[in-house]
Structure formats: C-alpha cells, structure tokens
Scaffold this active site. Structure first.
Site, PDB file in Angstrom:
ATOM      1  N   ASP A  12       0.818  -1.226   0.000  1.00  0.00           N
ATOM      2  CA  ASP A  12       0.000   0.000   0.000  1.00  0.00           C
ATOM      3  C   ASP A  12       0.845   1.268   0.000  1.00  0.00           C
ATOM      4  O   ASP A  12       0.374   2.332   0.401  1.00  0.00           O
ATOM      5  CB  ASP A  12      -0.950   0.054   1.218  1.00  0.00           C
ATOM      6  CG  ASP A  12      -1.697  -1.234   1.453  1.00  0.00           C
ATOM      7  OD1 ASP A  12      -2.166  -1.818   0.467  1.00  0.00           O
ATOM      8  OD2 ASP A  12      -1.809  -1.657   2.620  1.00  0.00           O
ATOM      9  N   ASN A  38      -3.680 -10.605  -5.185  1.00  0.00           N
ATOM     10  CA  ASN A  38      -3.989 -10.208  -3.810  1.00  0.00           C
ATOM     11  C   ASN A  38      -3.446  -8.827  -3.476  1.00  0.00           C
ATOM     12  O   ASN A  38      -3.560  -8.364  -2.347  1.00  0.00           O
ATOM     13  CB  ASN A  38      -3.453 -11.239  -2.810  1.00  0.00           C
ATOM     14  CG  ASN A  38      -1.976 -11.524  -2.991  1.00  0.00           C
ATOM     15  OD1 ASN A  38      -1.372 -11.169  -3.999  1.00  0.00           O
ATOM     16  ND2 ASN A  38      -1.381 -12.194  -2.016  1.00  0.00           N
ATOM     17  N   HIS A  41      -3.435  -2.086  -7.159  1.00  0.00           N
ATOM     18  CA  HIS A  41      -2.790  -0.811  -7.452  1.00  0.00           C
ATOM     19  C   HIS A  41      -3.820   0.139  -8.043  1.00  0.00           C
ATOM     20  O   HIS A  41      -4.577  -0.243  -8.938  1.00  0.00           O
ATOM     21  CB  HIS A  41      -1.641  -0.997  -8.446  1.00  0.00           C
ATOM     22  CG  HIS A  41      -0.494  -1.773  -7.884  1.00  0.00           C
ATOM     23  ND1 HIS A  41       0.456  -2.375  -8.665  1.00  0.00           N
ATOM     24  CD2 HIS A  41      -0.148  -2.047  -6.606  1.00  0.00           C
ATOM     25  CE1 HIS A  41       1.343  -2.990  -7.894  1.00  0.00           C
ATOM     26  NE2 HIS A  41       0.990  -2.802  -6.651  1.00  0.00           N
ATOM     27  N   GLY A 250     -11.220  -3.879   0.539  1.00  0.00           N
ATOM     28  CA  GLY A 250     -12.157  -2.879   1.031  1.00  0.00           C
ATOM     29  C   GLY A 250     -12.062  -2.655   2.528  1.00  0.00           C
ATOM     30  O   GLY A 250     -12.862  -1.919   3.114  1.00  0.00           O
ATOM     31  N   LEU A 280       3.117  12.716   0.116  1.00  0.00           N
ATOM     32  CA  LEU A 280       3.668  13.820   0.904  1.00  0.00           C
ATOM     33  C   LEU A 280       2.569  14.826   1.238  1.00  0.00           C
ATOM     34  O   LEU A 280       2.571  15.444   2.307  1.00  0.00           O
ATOM     35  CB  LEU A 280       4.795  14.511   0.129  1.00  0.00           C
ATOM     36  CG  LEU A 280       5.536  15.613   0.887  1.00  0.00           C
ATOM     37  CD1 LEU A 280       6.365  15.023   2.023  1.00  0.00           C
ATOM     38  CD2 LEU A 280       6.429  16.418  -0.056  1.00  0.00           C
ATOM     39  N   GLY A 319       5.768  11.792  -4.549  1.00  0.00           N
ATOM     40  CA  GLY A 319       4.376  11.881  -4.975  1.00  0.00           C
ATOM     41  C   GLY A 319       3.623  12.909  -4.162  1.00  0.00           C
ATOM     42  O   GLY A 319       3.699  12.918  -2.931  1.00  0.00           O
TER      43      GLY A 319
END
Length: 338
Positions: A12, A38, A41, A250, A280, A319
């Site tokens: 994640d 599993n 993205h 979920g 960030l 990011g």
C-alpha cells in the site's frame, strides 16, 4: 537499463502511482509484473482511475509492452478484465509458467479459518495456488488454450532485450515486510517480496540491475493482522487524515507514523539505490499537486531532507497527489539521470 520498484513497508505504499509515472516519463520498452491478484494498485491519469491487480501499472504508456513473469499468479477472469479495461490486448506478454488461480483455490482459501481469521488473508486464492504450485499440481498458463497467443519465454526475451539496451521497469508486489522470509511470520504473504525475490520470479540475475527504487509512503499502513509499531487508533488516524481503504479487500488500513528504523532495514534488505516517497501531501496539505521541488512548503522540504540524511539514500521521486503526474522527479539533480 533495468529498474526495480519495490514496496518498503507492508504494501500500500503507492507503487502503482510511481510505476505509472515512470511508465509515462521514462517510456520503458517493457514493464514486468510479478506477484498476484492479492495486491491492488490504483492508477489515476488524465482524469481516469483504474484499480488493477495483475497488469503492470505502466500500462498508461501505450507504447510499453506489459509482461507477466514466470512467478506471477492470476485468475483468467481478472487478467482478461484488466486487459479490456486498459485496452492492452495487443501488448500483453505472458510466460508459460505463470500460475493460474481457479475457483477451487479461492474457495479453499476462504474456507481456511487460519488464513482468513488469524493471518488476515485477502482470500484471493493466492496462498493455495502457491502451495499447489509447490506440490506440482497447479495449472499454468501453458495449459490454457485461450492464452496461447500471449505466451513467450519471458526470461529469454527480457535478457535479449537488455543486451539490446532496451529499458525495462520491474514492478514488485506488496511490501518488504510481508515477505514470506523477511516479514513477521506467520503474518506474511506467500512469496518473497524483496528485490531479490522479484528477480528470482522473473529469471533475471542481479548483474543486469541499474536501479532499485524502494517506495515508502509518508506514513505506514498495514492490512490484516500482525505487529504494527506505534499504531494509531482509528480516531487519531482520522483526525490526521490518514484513513485509507484497501484496494482489494475494502478493509480499512491500520495506520502508524513513518518508521525510520523499519525503513533502514528495508533499504538494507533490498539494497536500495533510490527512494520514492508517496503521499507527501497527506502530511503537508500545501504540497498537494506540487510538481516542482522549489514550490514545496518549507516544512515539507525539511521533512524530506531530514529523512534523506537519516536514511543515507537519495530521495529522488516524490508523490504529491493522486494523478501519475503529480510527481516531483529529482533524479537528474541527485544522480544525474532523467
């Protein structure tokens, strides 16, 4: 040139966002995926969102060929759904040894109380498929007629391409501390999710590797059971704006502040040459969608610079928003690479 992208914590971390950015910016000839369905993205580009599990996130570059390595596992349904949603049928390449998950593996896994309740499995049949592969009873891509037009010898193809100076981006799966061997067993996944494990699943030796980019989110999250140091309660996580929902299950992700000690261990396990930081803007709201380092707020710059000093590895990609291009790229300034 060969770059490997791996998750630094428990999955994640935003690997999909970084991989999609590299796909657009670097235009790799091939993007290679290991792992299985599993791990989800999320890719956001040009006001469109995809949630994918098995195809490489660099699919957003229409010229990049999309490769599933021998160690990958997928269901036919998930694979064909993603080929359709990404409009990538004519550029998907699948090794004959890719494992195929069927309803049997999914059903058996979901009926396994130990995996579902104690470990916190995503219930996608991946663990059972890996077990059947080890027992030599899992069916592979070569056993399915509907896949015959996609089949290739992926290790041979990629090594040949590397010798022609093609650019290859390898997208690992999940995170370092979910590794079957290096995570907190038994609260782990069913494979080695470090950079060396990724290479072994593909069939490429380490001498070809140019860059190992470890992706860390600006805070730590984890889905499922297992220890999470300095875990925040749900109320505190919500106050800080750190609440997230897992792409595949979920479920709400468990949250903790950035863990420098864990990051250092991840860097060692992966032999990281670069670091990418995502989200960030979650810690520093005024960083949202900033694409030039000089425009970051001072406190965000200080956080990045202090962290880089602590970790002793250059932070080259940052990011700052959900879109693939909400990214600050410092590779040219820091390592002389664009």
């Amino acid at each position: 040139m060969l770059d490997i992208l791996v998750g630094g914590f428990y999955g994640d971390e935003g690997k999909g966002k970084i991989a999609s950015y590299l796909g657009i910016n670097d235009s790799p000839n091939y993007a290679v995926r290991t792992g299985s369905i599993n791990a989800g993205h999320t890719v956001v580009f040009n006001n469109k969102t995809w949630k994918i599990r098995i195809l490489p996130s660099a699919f957003v570059n229409k010229s990049t060929k999309l490769v599933l390595a021998p160690g990958a596992l997928t269901s036919l349904e998930q694979l064909f759904n993603e080929i359709k949603s990404t409009d990538s049928d004519n550029r998907v390449i699948i090794d004959s040894h890719v494992g195929i998950i069927t309803d049997k593996e999914i059903k058996d896994e979901r009926n396994d109380e130990n995996l579902m309740k104690m470990v916190g499995s995503t219930g996608q049949g991946v663990g059972y498929a890996e077990a059947r592969r080890i027992l030599r009873i899992l069916k592979l891509a070569k056993d399915y007629k509907e896949l015959e037009n996609y089949i290739a010898n992926v290790p041979d193809m990629l090594i040949d391409e590397l010798q022609k100076d093609s650019r290859i981006l390898i997208e690992g799966t999940q995170g370092t501390f979910l590794s079957l061997y290096h995570g907190e067993y038994p609260y782990v996944t069913s494979r080695n999710s470090t950079a060396s494990g990724v290479l072994s699943e593909i069939g490429i030796g380490p001498k070809y590797v140019n860059n190992i980019i470890v992706v860390f989110k600006s805070f730590v999250t984890r889905v499922g059971n297992g220890y999470l140091e300095n875990e925040l309660n749900e109320e505190d996580a919500k106050k800080l704006g750190l609440t997230e929902i897992a792409t595949v299950t979920g479920r709400k992700r468990r949250v903790a502040p950035f863990n420098v000690k864990l990051a250092k261990e991840s860097i060692r396990l992966n032999s990281a040459t670069q670091i990418a930081i995502t989200k960030l803007d979650t810690l520093f709201k005024d960083s949202y969608k900033v694409r030039n380092y000089s425009n970051l707020p001072l406190e965000a710059k200080k956080w990045i610079e202090d962290l880089e000093e602590e970790l002793k590895v250059p932070i080259t990609i940052i990011g700052t928003g959900e879109d693939s291009m909400d990214t600050i790229d410092l590779r040219k300034e820091k390592i002389g690479e664009e």
